[in-house]
Design a protein around this motif. Structure first.
Motif, PDB file in Angstrom:
ATOM      1  N   PRO A   1       1.036   7.705   1.268  1.00  0.00           N
ATOM      2  CA  PRO A   1       0.528   6.495   0.695  1.00  0.00           C
ATOM      3  C   PRO A   1       0.578   5.211   1.413  1.00  0.00           C
ATOM      4  CG  PRO A   1       2.581   6.825  -0.256  1.00  0.00           C
ATOM      5  CD  PRO A   1       2.453   7.909   0.846  1.00  0.00           C
TER       6      PRO A   1
ATOM      7  N   ASP B   1      -1.584   7.983  -6.748  1.00  0.00           N
ATOM      8  CA  ASP B   1      -0.951   6.292  -6.277  1.00  0.00           C
ATOM      9  C   ASP B   1      -1.902   5.389  -6.774  1.00  0.00           C
ATOM     10  OD1 ASP B   1      -2.892   7.041  -4.450  1.00  0.00           O
ATOM     11  OD2 ASP B   1      -1.985   5.964  -2.846  1.00  0.00           O
TER      12      ASP B   1
ATOM     13  N   PRO C   1       7.507   6.935  -1.274  1.00  0.00           N
ATOM     14  CA  PRO C   1       6.319   7.425  -0.447  1.00  0.00           C
ATOM     15  C   PRO C   1       6.620   8.551   0.354  1.00  0.00           C
ATOM     16  CG  PRO C   1       7.060   5.263  -0.155  1.00  0.00           C
ATOM     17  CD  PRO C   1       8.079   5.884  -0.950  1.00  0.00           C
TER      18      PRO C   1
ATOM     19  N   ASP D   1      -1.179   9.725  -1.155  1.00  0.00           N
ATOM     20  CA  ASP D   1      -2.500   8.895  -0.833  1.00  0.00           C
ATOM     21  C   ASP D   1      -3.376   9.521  -1.673  1.00  0.00           C
ATOM     22  OD1 ASP D   1      -4.065   7.008   0.221  1.00  0.00           O
ATOM     23  OD2 ASP D   1      -4.620   8.324   1.745  1.00  0.00           O
TER      24      ASP D   1
ATOM     25  N   ARG E   1      -0.706   0.129  -1.687  1.00  0.00           N
ATOM     26  CA  ARG E   1      -0.839   0.895  -2.892  1.00  0.00           C
ATOM     27  C   ARG E   1       0.637   1.263  -3.604  1.00  0.00           C
ATOM     28  NH1 ARG E   1      -6.003   3.084  -4.915  1.00  0.00           N
ATOM     29  NH2 ARG E   1      -5.157   5.259  -4.811  1.00  0.00           N
TER      30      ARG E   1
END
Ligand code: SF4
Length: 329
Positions: A282, A232, A265, A228, A286
């Motif tokens: 994330p 991303d 992820p 995150d 996204r």
């Protein structure tokens, strides 16, 4: 090569609610431990095995639990293959028809373990730092008189400490994957601090290695662990799409290549210090947006389902907290 069976014993077996099964194996000669993970796929009725190539890892990727251990030592070919031997044995022994419901360690999953037909070198360790043993083990895995896996179902994944490692690992007749994580040099160095080459230099190394392979082994995967706010963004996705273009277009393109981008992820590794303590998973919007941008640019892109995170068996989460624990029978 030492006897595969005798080199390791099973210390612990843990099973996630989704059926992902983690084996903690003790190396008899020195008591060190490695982890290997069986990931069952309900729809294919087959399992993938994720093997380790080292105890710990010296690459120190800032998002990775293994990287936080440092390197302890590399595994021998026998020790790599012992993971497959044990995993096959577990798949045979655990009840397949009724799921795990008769096992005391099943967490009530009721999931089945299917035979292994796929192996990825994505556990503990960097394969390029133990290339001879990894190449030898991969050759034995696809040997029809040994483990007899299909060459396209064995994947060696490397962060690529230098451009030449792709050619070195290419000596194994299996699929090559590259853990890219970011195509932007600055972010790549933040995530993989041992990076000494530019991403363009590393990409060119992979392209050269692929050109030297038979057409059936020109499929390759680029892996991106998405974090995150770190790597991303839509701009990151656009940059990666542009970065991939020379594989397909221009005078140096790799003829017959099949390139796939896998988005992973990131899983929280519960670090209390260091960069990983600030990293976050994330947001799924996204991840989907990132995938959409790649697909719109003509790149095959999958989001890899996080498996086994409840038992610390997910990608980048393998570490042996204790170097030696009491073995179970
Ligand atoms: S991600 Fe791979 S190369 Fe990086 S520290 Fe972890 S095991 Fe090593």
């Amino acid at each position: 090569m030492d006897s595969i069976e005798e080199g390791m014993k099973l210390s612990k077996l843990s099973i996630s609610p989704d059926g992902t099964t983690k084996l903690l194996l003790e190396i008899v000669s020195d008591g060190l431990e490695v982890e290997t993970v069986i990931i069952p796929w309900e729809e294919r009725k087959r399992s993938t095995l994720c093997v380790s190539s080292q105890v710990g890892c010296r690459q120190g990727c800032t998002f990775c639990a293994t990287g936080r251990m440092g390197i302890v030592r590399s595994l021998t070919t026998s020790e790599i293959l012992a993971q497959m031997y044990w995993a096959n044995k577990i798949c045979r022994l655990l009840p397949q028809q009724q799921g795990y419901s008769t096992s005391s360690s099943d967490n009530g999953t009721g999931k089945m373990l299917y035979p292994i037909d796929n192996c990825v070198f994505m556990g503990m360790g960097e394969p390029a730092d133990n290339a001879d043993s990894v190449v030898e083990a991969a050759k034995i895995m696809v040997d029809v008189n040994m483990f007899s896996l299909a060459p396209r179902r064995v994947t060696i994944s490397t962060i690529a400490p230098n451009p030449e490692v792709f050619s070195t690992l290419s000596k194994a007749p299996v699929v090559l994957a590259w853990s890219v994580h970011s195509s932007r040099d600055k972010i790549r160095r933040q995530l993989v601090p041992t990076t000494k080459h530019t991403m363009v230099e590393l990409r060119n190394g992979l392209m050269e290695a692929l050109k030297g392979r038979s057409k059936r082994l020109r499929n390759t995967m680029l892996e991106i662990a998405l974090l995150d706010g770190i790597n991303d963004s839509p701009e990151d996705a656009e940059h990666l799409a542009e970065f991939c273009r020379p594989f397909f277009e221009g005078p140096d393109a790799v003829k017959g290549i099949k390139l796939t981008v896998n988005l992973i992820p990131w899983n929280d590794i519960s670090a209390s210090s260091g960069p990983a303590s600030t990293y976050r998973q994330p947001k799924m919007e996204r991840v989907v947006e990132y995938q959409k941008i790649l697909v719109e640019n003509g790149i095959l892109c999958f989001v890899r389902t996080t498996r086994g995170d409840e038992e610390n068996a997910a990608c980048g989460m393998l570490s042996t907290a204790k170097r030696k624990i009491k073995a179970v029978n």
